[in-house]
Design an enzyme around this catalytic site. Structure first.
Site, PDB file in Angstrom:
ATOM      1  N   ASP A 107      32.796 -15.787 -92.140  1.00  0.00           N
ATOM      2  CA  ASP A 107      31.721 -15.145 -92.906  1.00  0.00           C
ATOM      3  C   ASP A 107      31.148 -14.247 -92.259  1.00  0.00           C
ATOM      4  O   ASP A 107      29.910 -13.772 -92.898  1.00  0.00           O
ATOM      5  CB  ASP A 107      31.069 -16.204 -93.814  1.00  0.00           C
ATOM      6  CG  ASP A 107      30.740 -17.517 -92.852  1.00  0.00           C
ATOM      7  OD1 ASP A 107      30.923 -17.321 -91.809  1.00  0.00           O
ATOM      8  OD2 ASP A 107      30.268 -18.510 -93.528  1.00  0.00           O
ATOM      9  N   HIS A 132      27.956 -28.199 -91.532  1.00  0.00           N
ATOM     10  CA  HIS A 132      26.711 -28.710 -91.872  1.00  0.00           C
ATOM     11  C   HIS A 132      26.489 -30.034 -92.151  1.00  0.00           C
ATOM     12  O   HIS A 132      25.230 -30.282 -92.322  1.00  0.00           O
ATOM     13  CB  HIS A 132      26.357 -27.677 -93.064  1.00  0.00           C
ATOM     14  CG  HIS A 132      26.281 -26.028 -92.818  1.00  0.00           C
ATOM     15  ND1 HIS A 132      25.404 -25.481 -91.898  1.00  0.00           N
ATOM     16  CD2 HIS A 132      26.744 -25.119 -93.279  1.00  0.00           C
ATOM     17  CE1 HIS A 132      25.633 -24.358 -91.985  1.00  0.00           C
ATOM     18  NE2 HIS A 132      26.460 -24.111 -92.936  1.00  0.00           N
ATOM     19  N   HIS A 149      26.567 -18.858 -90.222  1.00  0.00           N
ATOM     20  CA  HIS A 149      25.555 -19.888 -90.337  1.00  0.00           C
ATOM     21  C   HIS A 149      25.462 -20.779 -88.922  1.00  0.00           C
ATOM     22  O   HIS A 149      26.580 -21.303 -88.635  1.00  0.00           O
ATOM     23  CB  HIS A 149      25.716 -20.736 -91.439  1.00  0.00           C
ATOM     24  CG  HIS A 149      25.764 -19.865 -92.769  1.00  0.00           C
ATOM     25  ND1 HIS A 149      27.016 -19.610 -93.324  1.00  0.00           N
ATOM     26  CD2 HIS A 149      24.896 -19.225 -93.540  1.00  0.00           C
ATOM     27  CE1 HIS A 149      26.788 -18.869 -94.554  1.00  0.00           C
ATOM     28  NE2 HIS A 149      25.567 -18.722 -94.611  1.00  0.00           N
ATOM     29  N   ASP A 192      30.673 -19.170 -86.947  1.00  0.00           N
ATOM     30  CA  ASP A 192      30.592 -19.081 -88.433  1.00  0.00           C
ATOM     31  C   ASP A 192      29.128 -18.504 -88.280  1.00  0.00           C
ATOM     32  O   ASP A 192      28.444 -18.424 -87.471  1.00  0.00           O
ATOM     33  CB  ASP A 192      30.418 -20.476 -89.125  1.00  0.00           C
ATOM     34  CG  ASP A 192      30.206 -20.468 -90.433  1.00  0.00           C
ATOM     35  OD1 ASP A 192      31.101 -20.722 -91.205  1.00  0.00           O
ATOM     36  OD2 ASP A 192      29.256 -20.126 -91.026  1.00  0.00           O
TER      37      ASP A 192
END
Length: 347
Positions: free
Chosen positions: A250, A125, A164, A162
């Site tokens: 995740d 990120h 996200h 991931d």
């Protein structure tokens, strides 16, 4: 070629914040699981070196690096409600980026095909100028840029599974025609980026970004379909010399943050596709860099299964099992159809 390499260090545990989900116990659980698995003796263990600041500046602004360093020197603080800094975080973040660089160096030689940088904090990120989403420095981006500029790798593919979207990695390479960034992620979900329409800079790198935003509840079957019908042909068209994986776990059904339904077996199936592509396209060379994953049992089981695969073994039995749930396959097929019609690498 010899056994696979892992790069990790107990020093990563120093970056931790009581009550946060991204804490030292994540890597503690992984280390314990590796020991229990019996893989410890089969893996090459290398201790990472901190990334030189010049390598960090190849993807981040001096201002961001100065802010992280200053906040750590003051004893810590928070960039936002999600992203913390402790007194040790600058040193730890530099070491995490250095571990990713070390993984690339390992596979660039002649004796190792696979490497896994087991690091924290995660990185995908972190944008050129902003720390966010638990991330301070974009580890995989630093390593990919190092591969380009220091090792002469002409084409790098980064695959991010991931839960996200890896917005920071996308931003860093959005105008780079020599890096293909592919992301499968839950949508709509944090950080709100990663739409189908984001395909790379229209002038310099159109088609070098491939986003697959997936509906909540996507599980093993849906992810496997996307990797087979979208990610695989895109990489085959791009012809990378190195495949890098932002390995966030995740998306597991038990994760407290993610709304997806992958199992340990499901992640292993994705990794199998990536390893097969690495064998086909780039002499087997593949680097994995740890991102998310916050259920400790699922995280450690996924990492052990991945390491077994890197060693040429079966992933082993799934110790947690799958969660039975209907998958939104019709919506997933619509996303695939749209991408085939619009994306330059899939047309």
């Amino acid at each position: 070629m010899s056994s696979s390499v892992i790069l990790t260090d107990p020093s990563f545990d120093a970056h931790t914040w009581h009550g946060h989900v991204e804490i030292a116990s994540r890597l503690v659980a992984i280390r314990q699981a590796i020991t229990r698995s019996g893989l410890h003796q089969q893996l090459q263990h290398r201790f990472p070196q901190p990334a030189a600041e010049a390598w960090l500046e190849a993807v981040h602004t001096p201002r961001l690096l100065r802010l992280v360093r200053q906040m750590a020197s003051y004893g810590g603080g928070q960039f936002d409600s999600d992203t913390y800094v402790t007194a040790d975080s600058w040193d730890v973040a530099c070491l995490a980026a250095g571990a990713a660089v070390g993984a690339v160096e390992a596979v660039a030689g002649s004796s190792v095909r696979h490497a896994f940088a087991l690091v924290r904090p995660p990185g995908h990120h972190a944008t050129p100028g902003q720390a966010m989403g638990f991330c301070l420095i974009n580890n995989i981006a630093v390593a990919a840029r190092y591969a380009q500029r220091q090792l002469g790798v002409q084409r790098v593919a980064i695959v991010d599974y991931d839960v996200h979207h890896g917005n920071g990695t996308q931003d860093i390479f959005y105008d780079d025609p020599h890096v293909l960034f592919c992301s499968t992620h839950a949508a709509p979900f944090y950080p709100g980026t990663g739409s189908l329409a984001e395909m790379g800079d229209r002038v310099d790198a159109l088609g070098q970004t491939l986003n697959v935003p997936l509906p909540f509840g996507t599980g093993d079957r849906g992810y496997a379909t996307v990797f087979r019908e979208v990610i695989t042909p895109a990489l085959q068209r791009f012809q990378p010399e190195l495949i890098m994986v932002s390995a966030g776990y995740d998306g597991h059904w038990s994760d407290p943050l993610g709304p997806m339904m992958l199992s340990v077996d499901g992640f292993a199936a994705l990794n199998r596709q990536m390893l097969d592509l690495a064998d086909e396209l780039c002499d087997g060379r593949m680097v994995m860099v740890l991102e998310g994953g916050y259920n400790l049992e699922a995280l450690s089981a996924c990492v052990v299964a991945s390491l077994r695969q890197l060693l040429g073994l079966s992933p082993g039995p799934d110790p947690i099992g799958a969660m039975s749930s209907p998958e939104p396959m019709e919506e997933i097929e619509q996303i695939i159809t749209t991408l085939r019609a619009r994306h330059p690498l899939l047309g």
